[in-house]
Design a protein around this motif. Structure first.
Motif, short mmCIF file in Angstrom:
data_model
loop_
_atom_site.label_atom_id
_atom_site.label_comp_id
_atom_site.label_asym_id
_atom_site.label_seq_id
_atom_site.Cartn_x
_atom_site.Cartn_y
_atom_site.Cartn_z
N VAL A 138 0.84 -1.19 0.00
CA VAL A 138 0.00 0.00 0.00
C VAL A 138 0.88 1.25 0.00
CG1 VAL A 138 -1.64 1.34 1.38
CG2 VAL A 138 -2.02 -1.11 1.04
N ALA A 139 1.92 1.25 0.84
CA ALA A 139 2.82 2.40 0.89
C ALA A 139 3.54 2.59 -0.45
CB ALA A 139 3.83 2.23 2.02
N PHE A 140 3.97 1.48 -1.05
CA PHE A 140 4.66 1.53 -2.34
C PHE A 140 3.74 2.08 -3.43
CE2 PHE A 140 6.07 -0.80 -6.27
CZ PHE A 140 7.22 -0.07 -6.48
N PHE A 141 2.50 1.57 -3.48
CA PHE A 141 1.55 2.04 -4.49
C PHE A 141 1.26 3.52 -4.29
CE2 PHE A 141 -0.38 -2.49 -4.61
CZ PHE A 141 0.69 -2.94 -5.34
N GLY A 142 1.25 3.97 -3.04
CA GLY A 142 1.01 5.38 -2.75
C GLY A 142 2.12 6.28 -3.27
N MET A 143 3.30 5.75 -3.45
CA MET A 143 4.44 6.53 -3.97
C MET A 143 4.44 6.62 -5.49
SD MET A 143 7.60 5.01 -1.82
CE MET A 143 7.48 4.70 -0.08
N MET A 144 3.64 5.77 -6.13
CA MET A 144 3.67 5.67 -7.58
C MET A 144 2.96 6.84 -8.26
SD MET A 144 2.69 1.68 -8.02
CE MET A 144 3.82 0.89 -9.13
N SER A 145 3.46 7.19 -9.42
CA SER A 145 2.77 8.17 -10.26
C SER A 145 1.60 7.47 -10.95
CB SER A 145 3.73 8.71 -11.32
OG SER A 145 4.06 7.68 -12.25
N GLU A 146 0.72 8.24 -11.54
CA GLU A 146 -0.41 7.65 -12.26
C GLU A 146 0.10 6.77 -13.41
OE1 GLU A 146 -3.79 6.12 -13.33
OE2 GLU A 146 -3.52 7.28 -11.49
N GLU A 147 1.16 7.20 -14.06
CA GLU A 147 1.74 6.41 -15.15
C GLU A 147 2.26 5.06 -14.62
OE1 GLU A 147 5.78 6.93 -17.55
OE2 GLU A 147 4.29 8.45 -18.09
N GLN A 148 2.89 5.07 -13.46
CA GLN A 148 3.39 3.82 -12.87
C GLN A 148 2.23 2.92 -12.45
OE1 GLN A 148 5.79 5.84 -9.93
NE2 GLN A 148 7.68 5.12 -10.90
N ARG A 149 1.16 3.51 -11.89
CA ARG A 149 0.00 2.70 -11.50
C ARG A 149 -0.65 2.07 -12.73
NH1 ARG A 149 -0.46 6.64 -7.45
NH2 ARG A 149 -1.84 7.96 -8.67
N GLN A 150 -0.68 2.79 -13.86
CA GLN A 150 -1.23 2.23 -15.09
C GLN A 150 -0.36 1.07 -15.57
OE1 GLN A 150 -4.28 2.83 -16.59
NE2 GLN A 150 -3.66 0.96 -17.64
N ALA A 151 0.96 1.23 -15.47
CA ALA A 151 1.87 0.14 -15.84
C ALA A 151 1.63 -1.08 -14.95
CB ALA A 151 3.32 0.61 -15.74
N LEU A 152 1.36 -0.84 -13.67
CA LEU A 152 1.07 -1.93 -12.75
C LEU A 152 -0.23 -2.64 -13.15
CD1 LEU A 152 1.61 -3.52 -10.14
CD2 LEU A 152 0.35 -1.74 -8.92
N ARG A 153 -1.27 -1.86 -13.48
CA ARG A 153 -2.52 -2.48 -13.91
C ARG A 153 -2.30 -3.30 -15.19
NH1 ARG A 153 -4.61 2.40 -11.65
NH2 ARG A 153 -4.37 3.59 -13.57
N ASP A 154 -1.53 -2.77 -16.11
CA ASP A 154 -1.23 -3.51 -17.34
C ASP A 154 -0.49 -4.81 -17.03
OD1 ASP A 154 -2.40 -1.42 -18.75
OD2 ASP A 154 -0.48 -0.53 -19.35
N ALA A 155 0.46 -4.74 -16.12
CA ALA A 155 1.23 -5.94 -15.74
C ALA A 155 0.33 -6.99 -15.10
CB ALA A 155 2.37 -5.55 -14.80
N VAL A 156 -0.58 -6.56 -14.24
CA VAL A 156 -1.50 -7.50 -13.59
C VAL A 156 -2.36 -8.19 -14.64
CG1 VAL A 156 -3.51 -7.67 -12.05
CG2 VAL A 156 -1.48 -6.39 -11.34
N ARG A 157 -2.84 -7.42 -15.62
CA ARG A 157 -3.64 -8.02 -16.70
C ARG A 157 -2.84 -9.07 -17.47
NH1 ARG A 157 -6.23 -2.99 -16.84
NH2 ARG A 157 -4.76 -2.02 -18.24
N ILE A 158 -1.58 -8.79 -17.71
CA ILE A 158 -0.73 -9.74 -18.44
C ILE A 158 -0.55 -11.01 -17.63
CG2 ILE A 158 1.64 -10.16 -19.23
CD1 ILE A 158 1.66 -7.13 -20.05
N VAL A 159 -0.28 -10.86 -16.33
CA VAL A 159 -0.05 -12.03 -15.46
C VAL A 159 -1.32 -12.85 -15.31
CG1 VAL A 159 0.50 -12.73 -13.10
CG2 VAL A 159 1.89 -10.99 -14.24
N GLN A 160 -2.47 -12.18 -15.19
CA GLN A 160 -3.73 -12.89 -15.01
C GLN A 160 -4.13 -13.67 -16.25
OE1 GLN A 160 -6.40 -9.76 -13.81
NE2 GLN A 160 -6.16 -10.29 -11.66
N GLY A 161 -3.80 -13.17 -17.40
CA GLY A 161 -4.17 -13.85 -18.63
C GLY A 161 -5.55 -13.47 -19.09
N PRO A 162 -5.92 -13.88 -20.30
CA PRO A 162 -7.18 -13.45 -20.90
C PRO A 162 -8.42 -13.97 -20.17
CG PRO A 162 -6.07 -15.04 -22.31
CD PRO A 162 -5.14 -14.69 -21.19
#
Length: 140
Positions: free
Chosen positions: A84-108
Motif C-alpha cells: 500500500v505504501a509503495f503504491f502510494g508513492m507511484m505516479s499515475e503512469e506507474q499505477r497504469q503500468a502496474l494495472r497492465d502488468a496484472v492483466r498480463i499475469v492474469q491472462g485473458p
C-alpha cells in the motif's frame, strides 16, 4: 551493468571503456576489474575471444529490478502495508503500468471475468475448478 544491458549483446572491455570515456576519463584496468567482479558475482558470463573476453548479462535489467523489489518486499513484517505504501508513492503512469502488468499475469480468462463475479461465485463451483483440492476430491 547499465552499459551491458544497454547494448543487449556480448561486449568487450574496450567497447565499454570507449563508451564511458565519452562522459569521463576512466582507465581500462578499472573497467576490466569491474567486469571481472560482475563475472565473479554471477551477473555476467564471459566467453574468450582471442586475448580478450566478451561479457554478456545473465539476466535482464527488468529481472534484476523485480528481484530487488521481491527482496525488499519479503523483508517486510507486513507485506500488505508495504505494498500500500509503495503504491502510494507511484505516479499515475506507474499505477497504469502496474494495472497492465496484472492483466498480463492474469491472462485473458481472468481479465474477461469481473472480480465481483468471482467473489459471488458459489464455493462448489470454485472447488470444481480445482479438482486436486482436498474438498474437491471427496475429502480424501
Amino acid at each position: 551493468m547499465t552499459r551491458v544491458w544497454k547494448w543487449n549483446r556480448p561486449v568487450t572491455v574496450r567497447e565499454v571503456l570507449e563508451d564511458l570515456q565519452q562522459e569521463r576519463s576512466i582507465a581500462y584496468t578499472t573497467v576490466m576489474t569491474v567486469l571481472d567482479n560482475l563475472h565473479q558475482k554471477g551477473w555476467v558470463r564471459r566467453e574468450a575471444e582471442g586475448r580478450a573476453y566478451r561479457y554478456e548479462a545473465v539476466s535482464t535489467r527488468a529481472a534484476y529490478a523485480a528481484a530487488l523489489m521481491n527482496d525488499a518486499w519479503s523483508q517486510s513484517d507486513n507485506p500488505a502495508a508495504a505494498l500500500v505504501a509503495f503504491f502510494g508513492m507511484m505516479s499515475e503512469e506507474q499505477r497504469q503500468a502496474l494495472r497492465d502488468a496484472v492483466r498480463i499475469v492474469q491472462g485473458p480468462e481472468e481479465t474477461r471475468e469481473a472480480p465481483e463475479a468471482r467473489r459471488q461465485e458459489a464455493p462448489e463451483a470454485r472447488q470444481e475448478e480445482n479438482p486436486g483440492s482436498a474438498e474437491g476430491a471427496g475429502g480424501r
